[in-house]
Design an enzyme around this catalytic site. Structure first.
Site, PDB file in Angstrom:
ATOM      1  CE1 TYR A   1       2.444  10.757   1.116  1.00 37.92           C
ATOM      2  CE2 TYR A   1       2.379   9.080  -0.717  1.00 37.92           C
ATOM      3  CZ  TYR A   1       2.025   9.874  -0.171  1.00 37.92           C
ATOM      4  OH  TYR A   1       0.393   9.240   0.696  1.00 37.92           O
TER       5      TYR A   1
ATOM      6  N   PRO B   1      -6.272   0.585   4.518  1.00 36.21           N
ATOM      7  CG  PRO B   1      -5.878  -0.671   2.355  1.00 36.21           C
ATOM      8  CD  PRO B   1      -5.148   0.199   3.175  1.00 36.21           C
ATOM      9  CG  LEU B   2      -4.407  -4.013   5.069  1.00 36.78           C
ATOM     10  CD1 LEU B   2      -2.561  -4.645   5.547  1.00 36.78           C
ATOM     11  CD2 LEU B   2      -4.980  -4.699   5.135  1.00 36.78           C
TER      12      LEU B   2
ATOM     13  N   GLY C   1      -1.728  -1.081   9.894  1.00 40.79           N
ATOM     14  CA  GLY C   1      -1.328  -2.282   9.918  1.00 40.79           C
ATOM     15  C   GLY C   1      -2.247  -2.842  11.272  1.00 40.79           C
TER      16      GLY C   1
ATOM     17  CG  LEU D   1      -8.720  -4.317  10.067  1.00 43.99           C
ATOM     18  CD1 LEU D   1      -8.972  -3.348   9.162  1.00 43.99           C
ATOM     19  CD2 LEU D   1      -9.240  -4.654  11.361  1.00 43.99           C
TER      20      LEU D   1
ATOM     21  N   GLY E   1      -3.453  -8.468  12.890  1.00 42.33           N
ATOM     22  CA  GLY E   1      -2.857  -9.328  14.073  1.00 42.33           C
ATOM     23  C   GLY E   1      -2.028  -9.121  14.566  1.00 42.33           C
ATOM     24  CE  LYS E   2       1.583  -4.939  11.858  1.00 47.47           C
ATOM     25  NZ  LYS E   2       2.706  -4.544  10.589  1.00 47.47           N
TER      26      LYS E   2
END
Length: 324
Positions: A53, A208-209, A212, A214, A216-217
């Protein structure tokens, strides 16, 4: 924050993990410090990084914060090895030499004498699995690693590695697997989730989103400060910007409106409470975004909403999965 056992091990971790993939890169040290403080103040303990990373800077930044900002013993420190760091003979891969060299580098950057969870970042089909896992066993015996896990393994790879560790005397059991898992990416439910459940391995979902999506952006446009607007990350985000994803995001937004919360919270609560899941790993651009994720701790999805989300995002199961 609720604490959960990682797989069948005695290790307890917060049911949300803090991801640090951008630390030392897009996320500067000051913002990283603020995130770590907010996360631990909320009861979070699991902090996840990797040797690649930000080319090792993520571990470096995290190592400088431990003890100075947060006591080392209050953090479950997780890192990874296998991904290629440089072109040298020990610069990556899952050989015994490369893995043990990578571990020493991680310990130096993290400024610690051990990591609590050391994860094999990917399967390496160029190296015999027995050699790879012998390095894991040696690391655990040395005390430099407390628990071992895997990441991005498919179902048969998960089962093969877990079986080897369960049948070789003195081998370190695998306690976790880190895989992409969200309402937009449920493929792991076909083989990985059953394999992990059978072998007592806890799931640590990354993204998990839905990268990004999910939140809604991206429903109407691409925010200029988002990953979707970045040349580096746009292809990564765009994999989940499909017609199917749009239907799922709409369902999440509708559920969030009904519950008086955000789509982010709904999506995170859904994956957090899936069978076998121990702790989703969440990353954030800043503290405000992280606190949005931490708000999921206050939510338990009603059965009707969970069923509706299951239905709109469900997979088609064929033979032989459907027969189990």
């Amino acid at each position: 924050m609720e604490q959960r056992h990682l797989g069948r091990s005695g290790l307890r971790v917060s049911r949300m993990g803090l991801g640090t993939m951008t630390w030392g890169g897009d996320t500067d040290a000051e913002t990283a410090a603020a995130q770590l403080a907010a996360f631990t103040e909320a009861g979070g303990t699991l902090v996840d990084t990797a040797d690649v990373y930000a080319c090792g800077e993520s571990e470096q930044v995290l190592g400088e914060l431990l003890d100075d900002l947060v006591p080392r013993d209050e953090v479950v420190l997780a890192t990874k090895a296998v991904a290629r760091r440089h072109d040298g003979p020990f610069g990556g891969g899952a050989s015994r030499g490369a893995l043990l060299r990578a571990l020493e580098g991680s310990l130096t950057r993290l400024d610690t004498d051990h990591v609590d969870l050391w994860q094999l970042h990917a399967w390496d089909d160029q190296v015999p699995l027995e050699e790879t896992l012998s390095a894991v066993d040696a690391a655990v015996r040395s005390g430099k690693v407390r628990y071992a896990g895997i990441s991005n393994y498919c179902g048969w790879q998960t089962a093969t590695a877990a079986t080897r560790q369960a049948t070789v005397p003195g081998a370190a059991p695998l306690v976790s697997t880190q895989v992409e898992y969200s309402l937009l990416e449920r493929s792991v439910e076909r083989e990985v989730v059953p394999a992990a459940e059978h072998h007592g391995i806890g799931l640590l979902p990354w993204a998990p989103l839905g990268r990004g999506v999910l939140t809604g952006k991206y429903r109407t446009s691409t925010p200029p400060d988002s990953r979707g607007a970045s040349a580096q990350y746009a292809p990564y985000v765009d994999q989940h910007r499909t017609d199917r994803a749009a239907r799922i995001v709409q369902a999440v937004a509708t559920a969030a409106e009904g519950l008086g919360t955000s789509p982010l919270v709904v999506a995170l609560a859904w994956v957090r409470d899936r069978p076998g899941v121990v702790a989703p790993i969440v990353g954030a651009r800043d503290v405000a975004q992280l606190k949005g994720s931490l708000a999921a701790e206050e939510i338990v999805l009603p059965p009707a909403i969970r069923a509706a989300l299951d239905d709109v995002s469900g997979l088609e199961f064929g033979y032989p999965e459907a027969s189990r």
